[in-house]
Scaffold this motif. Structure first.
Motif, PDB file in Angstrom:
ATOM      1  N   GLY A   1      70.100  63.987  15.720  1.00 48.27           N
ATOM      2  CA  GLY A   1      68.951  62.924  15.230  1.00 48.27           C
ATOM      3  C   GLY A   1      69.224  62.255  14.057  1.00 48.27           C
ATOM      4  N   SER A   2      69.484  63.130  12.924  1.00 45.43           N
ATOM      5  CA  SER A   2      69.876  62.582  11.943  1.00 45.43           C
ATOM      6  C   SER A   2      70.880  61.373  11.530  1.00 45.43           C
ATOM      7  CB  SER A   2      70.091  63.535  10.622  1.00 45.43           C
ATOM      8  OG  SER A   2      69.076  64.566  10.801  1.00 45.43           O
ATOM      9  N   MET A   3      71.925  61.644  12.389  1.00 47.39           N
ATOM     10  CA  MET A   3      72.702  60.852  12.392  1.00 47.39           C
ATOM     11  C   MET A   3      72.531  59.488  12.986  1.00 47.39           C
ATOM     12  SD  MET A   3      76.372  63.148  12.865  1.00 47.39           S
ATOM     13  CE  MET A   3      77.343  62.377  13.658  1.00 47.39           C
ATOM     14  N   THR A   4      71.650  59.536  14.004  1.00 50.04           N
ATOM     15  CA  THR A   4      71.145  58.443  14.790  1.00 50.04           C
ATOM     16  C   THR A   4      70.214  57.662  13.814  1.00 50.04           C
ATOM     17  OG1 THR A   4      71.145  59.626  16.816  1.00 50.04           O
ATOM     18  CG2 THR A   4      69.980  57.721  16.875  1.00 50.04           C
ATOM     19  N   LEU A   5      69.313  58.340  13.169  1.00 51.99           N
ATOM     20  CA  LEU A   5      68.380  57.844  12.278  1.00 51.99           C
ATOM     21  C   LEU A   5      69.211  57.003  11.033  1.00 51.99           C
ATOM     22  CD1 LEU A   5      65.110  59.943  12.284  1.00 51.99           C
ATOM     23  CD2 LEU A   5      65.568  57.863  13.278  1.00 51.99           C
ATOM     24  N   ALA A   6      70.125  57.768  10.730  1.00 49.32           N
ATOM     25  CA  ALA A   6      71.084  57.216   9.607  1.00 49.32           C
ATOM     26  C   ALA A   6      71.606  55.937   9.830  1.00 49.32           C
ATOM     27  CB  ALA A   6      71.845  58.191   9.201  1.00 49.32           C
ATOM     28  N   LEU A   7      71.991  55.693  11.045  1.00 50.20           N
ATOM     29  CA  LEU A   7      72.562  54.535  11.863  1.00 50.20           C
ATOM     30  C   LEU A   7      71.488  53.589  11.848  1.00 50.20           C
ATOM     31  CD1 LEU A   7      74.696  55.137  14.694  1.00 50.20           C
ATOM     32  CD2 LEU A   7      75.341  54.128  12.439  1.00 50.20           C
ATOM     33  N   LEU A   8      70.321  53.868  11.983  1.00 50.85           N
ATOM     34  CA  LEU A   8      69.254  52.969  12.297  1.00 50.85           C
ATOM     35  C   LEU A   8      68.746  52.460  10.963  1.00 50.85           C
ATOM     36  CD1 LEU A   8      66.485  52.153  14.092  1.00 50.85           C
ATOM     37  CD2 LEU A   8      65.520  54.125  13.192  1.00 50.85           C
ATOM     38  N   ILE A   9      68.775  53.050   9.782  1.00 52.87           N
ATOM     39  CA  ILE A   9      68.302  52.582   8.604  1.00 52.87           C
ATOM     40  C   ILE A   9      69.440  52.075   7.486  1.00 52.87           C
ATOM     41  CG2 ILE A   9      66.352  53.983   8.393  1.00 52.87           C
ATOM     42  CD1 ILE A   9      67.552  55.705   6.416  1.00 52.87           C
ATOM     43  N   LEU A  10      70.776  52.187   8.218  1.00 46.70           N
ATOM     44  CA  LEU A  10      71.893  51.668   7.340  1.00 46.70           C
ATOM     45  C   LEU A  10      71.781  50.261   6.788  1.00 46.70           C
ATOM     46  CD1 LEU A  10      75.341  53.241   8.545  1.00 46.70           C
ATOM     47  CD2 LEU A  10      74.237  53.302   6.196  1.00 46.70           C
ATOM     48  N   PRO A  11      71.773  49.370   7.946  1.00 46.93           N
ATOM     49  CA  PRO A  11      71.432  48.038   7.587  1.00 46.93           C
ATOM     50  C   PRO A  11      70.239  47.697   6.364  1.00 46.93           C
ATOM     51  CG  PRO A  11      71.268  48.393   9.897  1.00 46.93           C
ATOM     52  CD  PRO A  11      71.440  49.650   9.329  1.00 46.93           C
ATOM     53  N   ILE A  12      69.265  48.622   6.684  1.00 46.70           N
ATOM     54  CA  ILE A  12      68.361  48.218   5.484  1.00 46.70           C
ATOM     55  C   ILE A  12      68.900  48.618   4.230  1.00 46.70           C
ATOM     56  CG2 ILE A  12      65.926  48.553   4.868  1.00 46.70           C
ATOM     57  CD1 ILE A  12      65.467  49.532   7.918  1.00 46.70           C
ATOM     58  N   ILE A  13      69.404  49.740   4.161  1.00 48.67           N
ATOM     59  CA  ILE A  13      70.075  49.977   2.819  1.00 48.67           C
ATOM     60  C   ILE A  13      70.990  49.358   2.195  1.00 48.67           C
ATOM     61  CG2 ILE A  13      71.232  52.062   1.716  1.00 48.67           C
ATOM     62  CD1 ILE A  13      69.971  53.860   3.429  1.00 48.67           C
TER      63      ILE A  13
END
Lengths: 313, 285
Positions: free
Chosen positions: B140-152
């Protein structure tokens, strides 16, 4: 000082009770993974909650990926039990076969769909399935817009339709039972995933009409008028009795759990399923569904026991 | 004369329109929060915070979902922060400005617009199945990390871009290497902006339900996760689940859980603002 003896006595009783409990070697440990229909979820949740009081060391986890999503995981052996609001489909059976997964299907309760109108609506006494079909089928879109088009003696007023969102199992089930094809209906109705929105909609609109799970009607009896449905043998109101004995057709459906045969060999899973069938009558009622007949539960239990004994051979 | 008057009038009209536009959002927010507070505030209690899921709305609590949310937040930060910042630094400072970096840039901006449920499907196939991590906290955390990577990545690049080039030039002039310039000058100067971006991205992650449901996060978990490999639930899933129940008590529970989630995001936004101010004060050129 006076209190010492009773206190000691109580302590003794308490400690002996505790001792008895741990002395029983029926206390099991393990994890049971369940996923699937969000319609069946409340029943399974209630069972898991009660089961925890009996077997605190068994961790039961429940997901809500939907019947189809649940079977996808079940078919890959990722879950032990799958909640389902419809029988398994051929494509899902194929997936199970592909991964060499055997299973048993048990029905645990009924879910009824209610057709509802506003309490001020005094002209509708019942609907026939054909009338509902005429109103909800795809061809009705833009054509059947007035009450008197359903039955000539009804008022010349617009009918306002409310129904669950097209992604819900309830919508699939209604369209399959009424229109004849799952997922096919007119598109010009107020759809909401939140059934409480539908309740508000119908309750505030004299010419409103909608459908949703019986449990929502039971929570909002004073705001809505329930309509009998004629499935060919005269109009029948959905009640515990008519759903149980199958006379409220076609808008009642059984809810299932599917048990993986590999998981079924584990004692904790067997205990859970037995507990499920023992407690489903009371618990399904409590969360808004309708229990099967007692004889039906007995049959499901026997079916499960013979499944287990075959596994042990 | 007449023209001046017209222009002034236009000015006035525009400022009124701007005011209305600001208030539309604000009023909606006030109505929404007020409605939620009325419904849910009375339900919040210690028992509610520490309670386990239950079919009885009065007994049900959010403990396991909240523990799951905190775990997810922690792990997602741990994964997305170094990767996102490193990627941002690379793209801004190290990568050659050519056709490839253009393509990368466009793709990253596009990724920020991909619906979150798609990330859920990706997480399910790759992390849960291919890496065999199952429906765990880590997946779950890796998925969410992918999700917010572009924003970061975008936030990092913007913050680095905002550092005056005179600072970099001065650093180079004194003989500092590229890495020394980055580490001692550019990063400290842009850290406030980077952290703000990261925390706002995390605030988005903590409110996601859809990708986690796809990945296999659960609705009923009677225990708080103890390791990154444990099954879990999160607050948004708990709220989603309660809202779809017929009993009024669950609707109130959902409102109460929304308040807890709101407090959590407000807290994070507060930290973001504090960090930004803190770092801005520290920079003295």
């Amino acid at each position: 000082m006076k209190n010492t003896i009773p206190v000691l006595l109580i302590m003794l009783i308490i400690s002996s009770c505790g001792g008895n409990k741990t002395a029983k070697n029926s206390e099991l440990a393990g994890t049971i993974k369940i996923d699937g229909s969000s319609t069946v979820y409340p029943v399974t949740e209630a069972v898991a909650e009660e089961f925890r009081a009996v077997q605190p060391k068994i961790n039961v986890t429940i997901g809500i990926s939907g019947t189809g999503g649940g079977f996808k995981k079940f078919g890959r052996g990722e879950t032990d039990i799958s909640d389902a609001s419809r029988p398994i489909k051929q494509s899902e059976i194929d997936l199970c076969n592909e991964n060499n997964i055997k299973y048993i299907e048990l029905s645990v309760a009924y879910d009824g769909l209610a057709v509802l109108v506003n309490p001020e609506n005094d002209w509708v006494d019942h609907f026939t399935v054909d009338e509902l079909k005429k109103l909800w089928e795809p061809d009705a879109q833009g054509k059947i817009t007035k009450w008197n088009q359903i039955r000539p003696e009804w008022p010349d007023e617009e009918v306002h339709l409310f129904g669950p969102g097209v992604a819900s199992g309830t919508y699939d089930y209604f369209t399959e039972a009424i229109v004849g094809e799952s997922g096919s209906s007119r598109g010009d109705f107020t759809a909401s995933e939140d059934d409480n929105v539908l309740v508000q909609g119908i309750a505030g609109d004299k010419y409103g009409l909608g459908f949703f799970g019986l449990a929502y009607y039971e929570e909002n009896k004073d705001k809505l008028k329930i309509i009998a449905v004629d499935g060919g043998n005269g109009p029948v109101f959905p009640t515990i009795e008519t759903v149980k004995n199958g006379s409220y057709t076609p808008l009642s459906r059984p809810l299932f759990i599917y048990i993986n045969s590999v998981a079924g060999k584990r004692t904790e899973v067997q205990e859970f399923v037995r507990f499920y069938l023992d407690n489903a009558p009371a618990l399904s009622r409590e969360v808004g569904y309708i229990p099967l007949e007692n004889t039906a539960y007995q049959a499901e239990k026997e079916k499960f026991e013979s499944f287990v004994s075959r596994l042990n051979e | 004369m007449n023209k001046v008057l017209i222009n002034r009038r236009k000015d006035l009209i525009f400022s009124v329109a701007g005011l209305i536009a600001t208030f539309v959002g604000l009023v909606m927010l006030v109505i929404f929060i007020g409605d939620i507070l009325i419904d849910g505030l009375g339900r919040i209690s210690w028992d509610f915070i520490t309670g386990l899921p239950s079919r009885n709305p009065d007994k049900a609590g959010i403990f396991t979902a909240m523990a799951g949310s905190v775990w997810v937040l922690f792990l997602t930060t741990l994964i997305s922060f170094p990767i996102g910042v490193a990627a941002g630094i690379y793209l801004e400072e190290y990568g050659k400005k050519g056709r490839i970096s253009k393509i990368l840039e466009i793709n990253i901006s596009n990724l920020a617009g991909v619906p979150s449920i798609i990330y859920g499907l990706l997480g399910l196939e790759i992390f849960a199945r291919l890496f065999n991590l199952g429906p765990s906290l880590l997946t779950g955390s890796m998925t969410l990390a992918l999700l917010i990577l572009p924003i970061i990545i975008v936030a990092t690049r913007e913050s680095i871009k905002a550092v005056p080039s005179s600072i970099k030039d001065a650093s180079y002039a004194l003989g500092a290497s590229k890495w020394q310039t980055m580490w001692h000058q550019v990063l400290p100067a842009s850290m406030g902006g980077i952290l703000t971006g990261v925390i706002l991205a995390l605030s988005r992650a903590v409110g996601e339900a859809a990708p986690l449901i796809v990945v296999g996060a659960l609705a009923y978990v009677p225990f708080a996760p103890k390791s990154p490999m444990d099954d879990f639930s999160v607050l948004p899933i708990q709220i989603f689940n309660w809202i779809s129940r017929p009993q009024q008590g669950f609707i109130i529970n959902a409102a109460a859980a929304i308040i807890v989630l709101l407090v959590l995001t407000f807290l994070m936004n507060g930290i973001a603002i504090y960090l930004r101010n803190h770092w801005q004060k520290k920079i003295k050129w």
